[in-house]
Design an enzyme around this catalytic site. Structure first.
Site, short mmCIF file in Angstrom:
data_model
loop_
_atom_site.label_atom_id
_atom_site.label_comp_id
_atom_site.label_asym_id
_atom_site.label_seq_id
_atom_site.Cartn_x
_atom_site.Cartn_y
_atom_site.Cartn_z
N GLN A 120 -7.91 -4.74 9.58
CA GLN A 120 -6.84 -4.32 10.48
C GLN A 120 -7.26 -3.12 11.33
O GLN A 120 -6.40 -2.39 11.84
CB GLN A 120 -5.57 -3.99 9.69
N LYS A 137 0.81 -1.21 0.00
CA LYS A 137 0.00 0.00 0.00
C LYS A 137 0.85 1.27 0.00
O LYS A 137 0.49 2.25 -0.64
CB LYS A 137 -0.96 -0.01 1.18
N THR A 138 2.01 1.24 0.71
CA THR A 138 2.87 2.43 0.72
C THR A 138 3.42 2.67 -0.68
O THR A 138 3.55 3.82 -1.13
CB THR A 138 4.02 2.25 1.72
N ASP A 166 -3.77 7.44 4.41
CA ASP A 166 -3.27 6.09 4.67
C ASP A 166 -3.93 5.55 5.94
O ASP A 166 -4.33 6.32 6.82
CB ASP A 166 -1.75 6.14 4.84
N GLU A 167 -4.04 4.22 6.06
CA GLU A 167 -4.62 3.58 7.25
C GLU A 167 -5.99 4.19 7.58
O GLU A 167 -6.31 4.50 8.73
CB GLU A 167 -3.68 3.73 8.45
N ARG A 201 2.26 -9.84 10.74
CA ARG A 201 3.55 -9.16 10.89
C ARG A 201 4.69 -10.09 10.49
O ARG A 201 5.82 -9.65 10.29
CB ARG A 201 3.79 -8.73 12.34
#
Length: 761
Positions: free
Chosen positions: A256, A29-30, A225-226, A620
């Site tokens: 998430q 996504k980044t 973002d997020e 993670r």
């Protein structure tokens, strides 16, 4: 575009109108956000018209560095790009517009440009004084609980007056009184807490048409973002800027969303298409981080949540090693087992920095620390910004804050006798009374200390202290931002902060470290860089740089403290781990009451968030995953029996290896039901640990919930004995029961696994 997948490319190339990118874990996504920023600049959108918002300084720095690599500073139209956290963005808006916008004030009190940003410790100090001034006992009104209540109100955009208007009972009316006292104190000190930055900006954008229109014209492209972690205030800020031109791209993953406890509203991302009709939705499901078995675990687990937007999760990295689920006797054996596993991974070539131990509650770290220390394994605990929590560092920062904000009584109170200059608590108490009577700041009362009955000797000390502050304050507007490092170093020396730090020390080594910590503040100030400014804006002053530096420190978060280059194992909570990744991950304490947490068991919605938290922990991990639980755990000094988390039973059987190290050889291992044939076959092929250590594939069948159970039913449990059902708790596709056992106390059990026998209706 060459290294992007088809879905990523669509997200980058999307032109005009609202865009929702549903980005699964490890889906790049980044990369999508930064490539999209670069693409928009190359399409002719001036960089100063783009704002990209995220949640941590670390994430913002990573985004900025990637954009810098894609679009170098010399490219025409590159200057003025805004990439930052919501809090830093809002702080910048308030410094620029707050003083002239009545909507940014509280109760008619305007907001001055030089406001302080109080961290949680400073804010709680003010709340503590509010509780005392209200004549209340802190035992009945704990500071932490009051702080949480006020924070929740602010996240809902409620000022103290609005909260008071909706108060319905004694508790709420008392809380409204405390909120009002806290708000008044913050106004007097010209200080904002973290929630104020969002609240005041949102109110300003809602009610100040001129400011909101200027920002809509300035920022023609908004990226968030997020997005699943945004609260109501953050949604309001982003929506106020984007609602007319609708050029908003949000990236996030409802699976998430794990911060409801601090105000995050999952409906912001789930209802995006209602807020922006006609929005384009693109799903990114390919995981470039984790191997197949790990992705399979995460996918199967999260499918048990009913409130979600489904996307297929997959990877092309191969199956990899199967994650291990291990049941151990107690927390000591759990910590030893995990430490041994990390040591074995290190001997096989893995770096310590590529390993992490995650847990639901910070208290679980103690046993792990003991085990790691005994084995000489280097580690760090990610629990806030520890450097800036040290007394000598907080004292130094207090001086800097007092320079920027002359009415910051909290900072002034901290530093007035650092180093010791004979200005004791009695004198400060007397001056505070004068300040309250005259309705002035503590500094104002100190300026007329002699008239307040302070001795001549103490008054001279106060004069010298105030003169020092005034002299350094005069440089803030007169000098350039480039002078910040030398300015701070000079202040440290002249104020005697190194000497004060040494006086705190227990020995010579401690003295050296404390002195170095104070000097490191000057180093950090020298390394600080202000964000690049919009074309036409004057060069920043020393005061601008100092305010920016203080803001960056105040808004640092847990994950910002993680340095992936350090050669240590990281211990951290599951919440703090979000956004990070490691080759080897151990998640400990996967038991009912811990994960999911006991507070969530009565609410299916909260259980789903706990499942998302476990999902975040699993994802993670890149290669090697270890999941542990124990049969007995010490709680409040007592040894208590535990039950494996029901989440473990939702994981796919074919992707796991299960080990029981409790010493039991019964057909029920760790709360799981196994047929004798399954257990024997697997034990014969894989039991390499000696007596009591049985390793086998996850298999077997669930026991079906017994019929005829209701509140009041008396039941027998194989481990806990006889008890009475107090409550039945639906949990999605499963049902839990809360049982009060005669000898074992209250336990919450997943009904379909508990194998309860009905004794009486």
């Amino acid at each position: 575009m060459g290294d992007l997948t088809a879905s990523q490319r669509c997200a980058v190339l999307h032109h005009g109108g609202p865009l929702l990118v549903l980005a699964g874990p490890g889906s790049g996504k980044t990369r999508v956000i930064t490539r999209r920023i670069a693409h928009r600049i190359f399409c002719g959108v001036p960089a100063w018209q783009i704002v990209a918002l995220t949640f941590t300084n670390k994430a913002a720095a990573e985004m900025k560095s990637r954009v810098d690599a894609l679009v170098p500073a010399h490219i025409p139209g590159r200057r003025g790009l805004v990439i930052g956290t919501f809090h830093s963005f809002c702080a910048g808006l308030l410094r620029r517009y707050g003083a002239s916008s009545a909507s940014a004030g509280i109760g008619g009190a305007p907001l001055a440009e030089n406001f302080s940003i109080f961290d949680s410790d400073d804010a709680r100090s003010v709340i503590k004084k509010a509780i005392a001034s209200a004549g209340l006992e802190s035992a009945q009104w704990p500071v932490a609980a009051v702080a949480t209540e006020i924070s929740c109100a602010k996240n809902k955009l409620q000022t103290a007056a609005q909260y008071s208007a909706s108060a319905m009972d004694f508790r709420q009316r008392t809380m409204a009184r405390l909120y009002d006292l806290y708000e008044r104190a913050m106004v007097r000190e010209n200080a904002l807490d973290f929630d104020d930055l969002l609240l005041r900006t949102a109110c300003m954008l809602q009610h100040d048409a001129a400011v909101s229109q200027e920002l809509r014209e300035r920022f023609s492209e908004v990226l968030v973002d997020e997005y699943q972690d945004t609260n109501h205030a953050q949604f309001t800020v982003a929506h106020a800027i984007a609602r007319e031109h609708r050029n908003i791209c949000v990236v996030g993953d409802p699976d998430q969303s794990i911060y409801a406890w601090r105000g995050a509203d999952i409906s912001n991302i789930q209802d995006f298409e209602q807020h922006y009709p006609g929005a384009t939705v693109i799903a990114l499901g390919e995981n470039f981080r984790s191997t197949g078995h790990i992705v399979s675990l995460a996918d199967k687990l999260i499918r048990n949540n009913e409130s979600r937007r489904h996307k297929d999760l997959f990877t092309q990295l191969g199956l990899g090693d199967r994650p291990r689920v291990v049941r151990l006797m107690d927390e000591v054996s759990e910590a030893q087992f995990v430490a041994d596993a990390l040591q074995a991974a290190h001997r096989s070539g893995s770096e310590w920095r590529d390993m992490a131990v995650l847990y639901r509650m910070n208290a679980l770290s103690r046993s792990m620390e003991d085990a790691l220390r005994r084995r000489g394994i280097p580690y760090l605990i990610a629990r806030g910004t520890a450097f800036y929590d040290r007394k000598e560092v907080r004292d130094t920062m207090g001086y800097l804050r007092a320079l920027v904000n002359p009415v910051d009584d909290t900072s002034l109170r901290r530093i007035v006798n650092v180093p010791a200059r004979g200005i004791g608590a009695t004198t400060i108490g007397k001056l505070e009374q004068v300040a309250a009577q005259r309705r002035c700041s503590l500094a104002g009362a100190m300026a007329c200390a002699r008239q307040c009955g302070v001795s001549e000797r103490t008054a001279k000390s106060i004069d010298g202290f105030l003169t020092l502050l005034v002299r350094y304050r005069s440089e803030l507007d007169a000098k350039s931002a480039h002078n910040l490092g030398p300015f701070v170093a000079r202040l440290i020396t002249e104020a005697g902060l190194e000497r004060a730090a040494i006086e705190l020390a227990d020995d010579d080594q401690d003295a050296m470290e404390r002195k170095a910590n104070v000097q490191e503040v000057a180093n950090a100030a020298g390394a600080f860089e202000l964000p690049e400014s919009q074309p036409g804006i004057p060069d920043p002053t020393l005061g601008d740089a100092l305010r920016g530096f203080l803001q960056s420190v105040a808004l640092a978060s847990d994950s910002d403290a993680i340095d992936p280059q350090k050669g240590v194992v990281t211990l951290m909570s599951l919440h703090a781990a979000k956004g990070l990744e490691f080759q080897t991950v151990a998640i400990i304490g996967i038991e009912e009451g811990l994960l999911p947490h006991s507070r969530s068991l009565a609410s299916p919605k909260e259980v789903e968030e706990e499942r998302r938290l476990f999902f975040v922990g699993i994802t993670r991990c890149k290669r090697t995953l270890l999941l542990t639980s124990v049969a007995m755990r010490s709680t409040r000094g007592m040894r208590m029996s535990t039950i494996e988390s029901g989440f473990l039973r939702e994981l796919p059987q074919e992707s796991l290896v299960y080990s029981d190290h409790t010493g039991g050889r019964s057909a029920t291992a760790g709360g799981r039901h196994w047929t004798n044939q399954q257990r024997t076959d697997d034990a014969e092929s894989t039991d390499e640990q000696g007596d009591g250590d049985v390793q086998y594939e996850v298999g077997g069948s669930r026991t079906q919930p017994a019929c005829g159970m209701s509140v009041g039913t008396t039941v027998r449990h194989l481990q806990f004995g006889i008890g009475r059902i107090e409550a039945i708790l639906p949990r999605g596709s499963m049902t839990s029961v809360r049982v009060h056992f005669r000898t074992a106390g209250v336990r919450v059990l997943v009904l379909e696994y508990a194998k309860l026998e009905i004794i009486a209706g």
